[in-house]
Scaffold this motif. Structure first.
Motif, mmCIF file in Angstrom:
data_model
loop_
_atom_site.group_PDB
_atom_site.id
_atom_site.type_symbol
_atom_site.label_atom_id
_atom_site.label_comp_id
_atom_site.label_asym_id
_atom_site.label_seq_id
_atom_site.Cartn_x
_atom_site.Cartn_y
_atom_site.Cartn_z
ATOM 1 N N UNK A 424 0.826 -1.214 0.000
ATOM 2 C CA UNK A 424 0.000 0.000 0.000
ATOM 3 C C UNK A 424 0.861 1.265 0.000
ATOM 4 N N UNK A 425 1.771 1.339 -0.951
ATOM 5 C CA UNK A 425 2.683 2.475 -1.036
ATOM 6 C C UNK A 425 1.975 3.626 -1.767
ATOM 7 N N UNK A 426 1.988 4.814 -1.137
ATOM 8 C CA UNK A 426 1.424 6.021 -1.748
ATOM 9 C C UNK A 426 2.451 7.134 -1.603
ATOM 10 N N UNK A 427 2.916 7.661 -2.728
ATOM 11 C CA UNK A 427 3.867 8.770 -2.754
ATOM 12 C C UNK A 427 3.111 9.998 -3.235
ATOM 13 N N UNK A 428 3.058 11.039 -2.376
ATOM 14 C CA UNK A 428 2.295 12.255 -2.673
ATOM 15 C C UNK A 428 3.255 13.368 -3.057
ATOM 16 N N UNK A 429 3.040 13.922 -4.244
ATOM 17 C CA UNK A 429 3.916 14.973 -4.776
ATOM 18 C C UNK A 429 3.107 16.264 -4.865
ATOM 19 N N UNK A 457 -0.873 11.824 -6.489
ATOM 20 C CA UNK A 457 -0.649 10.643 -5.665
ATOM 21 C C UNK A 457 -0.254 9.471 -6.557
ATOM 22 N N UNK A 458 0.908 8.925 -6.289
ATOM 23 C CA UNK A 458 1.451 7.771 -7.013
ATOM 24 C C UNK A 458 1.347 6.561 -6.093
ATOM 25 N N UNK A 459 0.557 5.575 -6.481
ATOM 26 C CA UNK A 459 0.296 4.428 -5.614
ATOM 27 C C UNK A 459 0.797 3.140 -6.262
ATOM 28 N N UNK A 460 1.410 2.298 -5.431
ATOM 29 C CA UNK A 460 1.867 0.968 -5.827
ATOM 30 C C UNK A 460 1.351 0.002 -4.774
ATOM 31 N N UNK A 461 0.566 -0.976 -5.200
ATOM 32 C CA UNK A 461 -0.076 -1.877 -4.253
ATOM 33 C C UNK A 461 0.944 -2.727 -3.505
ATOM 34 N N UNK A 462 1.956 -3.231 -4.204
ATOM 35 C CA UNK A 462 2.954 -4.102 -3.586
ATOM 36 C C UNK A 462 4.298 -3.877 -4.259
ATOM 37 N N UNK A 463 5.333 -3.712 -3.441
ATOM 38 C CA UNK A 463 6.704 -3.633 -3.935
ATOM 39 C C UNK A 463 7.451 -4.856 -3.415
ATOM 40 N N UNK A 464 7.868 -5.729 -4.338
ATOM 41 C CA UNK A 464 8.605 -6.924 -3.966
ATOM 42 C C UNK A 464 9.750 -7.098 -4.955
ATOM 43 N N UNK A 465 10.235 -8.334 -5.083
ATOM 44 C CA UNK A 465 11.397 -8.575 -5.954
ATOM 45 C C UNK A 465 11.115 -8.275 -7.417
ATOM 46 N N UNK A 466 9.855 -8.210 -7.802
ATOM 47 C CA UNK A 466 9.521 -7.954 -9.208
ATOM 48 C C UNK A 466 9.565 -6.474 -9.566
ATOM 49 N N UNK A 467 9.549 -5.597 -8.580
ATOM 50 C CA UNK A 467 9.547 -4.148 -8.872
ATOM 51 C C UNK A 467 10.270 -3.379 -7.769
ATOM 52 N N UNK A 468 11.529 -3.734 -7.534
ATOM 53 C CA UNK A 468 12.316 -3.062 -6.501
ATOM 54 C C UNK A 468 12.523 -1.582 -6.813
ATOM 55 N N UNK A 469 12.422 -1.187 -8.046
ATOM 56 C CA UNK A 469 12.548 0.212 -8.424
ATOM 57 C C UNK A 469 11.429 0.555 -9.396
#
Length: 530
Positions: A424-429, A457-469
């Protein structure tokens, strides 16, 4: 007896597509192709021309020539058959038989030529087979994509069920607020002290002490509620507050105003303010006799040019017990052994036992832990870590705004270390005042523009080994680079810095070890790039 090259050229000799099947320099093949239009006669019926070195076998295609360059010993009948097959393939891949159309499909035509001619010799293939070979359809690939899509659909279903369970648990807690508060009031008398800290669960000054379970204090939800007038029952979470004067968003005029804004294209973000009893998200209902919760809050301030201004982690270990018979216990834990983490046990804990054996137990083993604690339960242990090491950050954010003419191009990227997954990553610019949404050109994830607060708002549901960056790029009208700061982030994780784990629950009165569960959560309190 080989085909030297297969080419498509214009009437003036300009090479549009040329595939060589033998070692041949570019100057040589360009010389052959440039000389061909000069050799073509007017009114001749045959479709081949011989020179001292090579033979041209050709066929006009509207304003172009499909041309085979062969040696003079090549079988002309086989070459004509090859030319006929290629003439059928060209319209299959290039629907516009002009220079622009051939240029758009140049690579597809070269791949098709390779399927027809191998090392200068014609392959025994048909138009259908060539198209099938070039498409390279794979049953295994389709099956893999189908399985992947099914997993995505299953994950969405699980998310919906979890959301439904959380809503049900909120309703159950709201229904039980009244009875739970009255029962806690009747458990003890006198002053209730919350021990060390605002949300600690342990008290040693009021009630009848640890034996009766009434001196452990109130959970944060009940503690905030107790500031209201005595004897007043808890209000429902859905009931509107009374006696607070004018309420926005509740009248017909306000609704009409919001509807008019929506009709004009304005994005309306509903401002839903939680009630007093919902200061924290509702946890899933307890099912195990003993539940221990490890929770860490992280406060980070990063510099936009690199470096860490502030990095503080604060954690707690809380205990919840359902039944009185399971209250005579001790909890054995293990940690990561990081010397930068400072642990502090509750004053009513046996600190010597904790220091020597990492066991949390009451000073008086004959007294039980309280049972039926709501909220986060009883806080047994707290810890704190402070650092300036940028390498241990769970999330790094870099922002690169650059002004070009009347526009500002903003590139933002995130990176996470390999040992932690974020949810539940949300980056607010923050953005300068805009008339319309920014032009998002590239993004890994999803985005939403809050026009009222001028925030992307930039949201990424899950950050794991498939999308480390990941990266985000958008364009806005020319603005000062400082207008895009401070950038804030929110996320959760099941991996903590302390790595506190419950090894065992030790019964003090004998009998079987009670079943226990551990919940672990890392969440952001403040996480900013300034």
């Amino acid at each position: 007896m080989v085909v030297l090259a297969a080419s498509i050229i214009s009437k003036s000799g300009k090479a549009l597509v040329s595939r060589q099947f033998v070692d041949m320099s570019r100057i040589r093949i360009e010389g052959y192709l440039a000389a061909f239009p000069k050799l073509v006669g007017i009114g001749k019926q045959h479709t081949y021309i011989e020179t001292e070195n090579v033979r041209y076998v050709y066929q006009p295609i509207e304003s172009l020539y499909l041309l085979l360059v062969t040696n003079k010993q090549s079988n002309i009948l086989e070459d004509l058959e090859t030319l006929r097959l290629l003439s059928k393939l060209v319209p299959e891949y290039s629907y516009s038989l002009d220079e622009e159309g051939i240029g758009r499909t140049a690579f597809e035509l070269i791949f098709a030529f390779d399927e027809v001619i191998s090392l200068g010799h014609k392959e025994n293939v048909t138009v259908t087979q060539v198209k099938q070979y070039c498409e390279m359809e794979s049953h295994e690939e389709r099956l893999h994509k189908l399985v992947l899509q099914n997993k995505i659909n299953e994950t969405k279903d699980v998310m919906k069920r979890k959301a439904s369970e959380i809503d049900k648990s909120k309703i159950e807690r709201n229904r039980g607020d009244k009875g739970g508060f009255m029962s806690l009031q009747s458990m003890g008398s006198g002053r209730i002290d919350t021990g060390f800290g605002s949300d600690s669960g342990i008290s040693n000054t009021g009630g009848s002490g640890f034996g009766s379970g009434s001196g452990f204090g109130l959970t944060p939800e009940v503690d905030t509620f107790s500031t209201k007038s005595k004897g007043r029952p808890a209000a429902s979470a859905t009931a509107p507050p009374k006696g607070l004067g004018m309420q926005l968003g509740k009248t017909q005029k306000t609704n009409q105003f919001l509807e008019s804004l929506k009709a004009e294209g304005e994005v309306i973000v509903e401002d839903v303010r939680p009630s007093v009893g919902q200061a924290k998200p509702a946890a899933a209902p307890l099912t195990d006799p003993v539940t221990l919760t490890v929770e860490e809050k992280i406060n980070v301030t990063l510099k936009r040019d690199g470096g860490v201004s502030n990095f503080v982690v604060q954690g707690t270990l809380s205990l919840q017990i359902l039944n009185q018979e399971d209250a005579f216990i001790q909890v054995q834990i293990e940690t990561s052994g990081n010397p930068a983490i400072l642990f502090k046990a509750h004053p009513n804990m046996n600190k010597e036992l904790f220091a020597n054996e990492n066991i949390l137990g009451l000073k008086d083993p004959n007294r039980p832990f309280p049972t039926g604690q709501g909220g986060d339960g009883v806080s047994l242990l707290r810890w704190r870590m402070q650092s300036t090491d940028e390498s241990i950050l769970p999330l790094t954010i870099n922002c690169w705004p650059s002004v070009s003419g009347s526009e500002t191009y903003v590139n933002i990227e995130y990176e996470t270390p390999a040992q932690i997954d974020l949810q539940n990553v949300v980056i607010s610019v923050p953005l300068p005042a805009l008339r319309e949404a920014p032009n998002v050109q590239q993004i890994d994830g999803e985005w939403r523009y809050d026009s009222r607060n001028s925030v992307l708002e930039w949201s990424v549901l899950l950050i794991d080994n498939s999308n480390r960056s990941g990266a985000l790029e958008f364009v806005v009208p020319a603005a000062d680079p400082s207008a895009f700061f401070p950038i804030s982030a929110q996320f959760t994780s099941s991996r903590t810095f302390s790595d506190v784990k419950v090894v065992n629950v030790l019964p003090l009165k004998g009998g079987a070890t009670p079943k226990h569960a551990q919940r672990t959560l890392l969440a952001t309190e403040t996480y900013q790039v300034v």
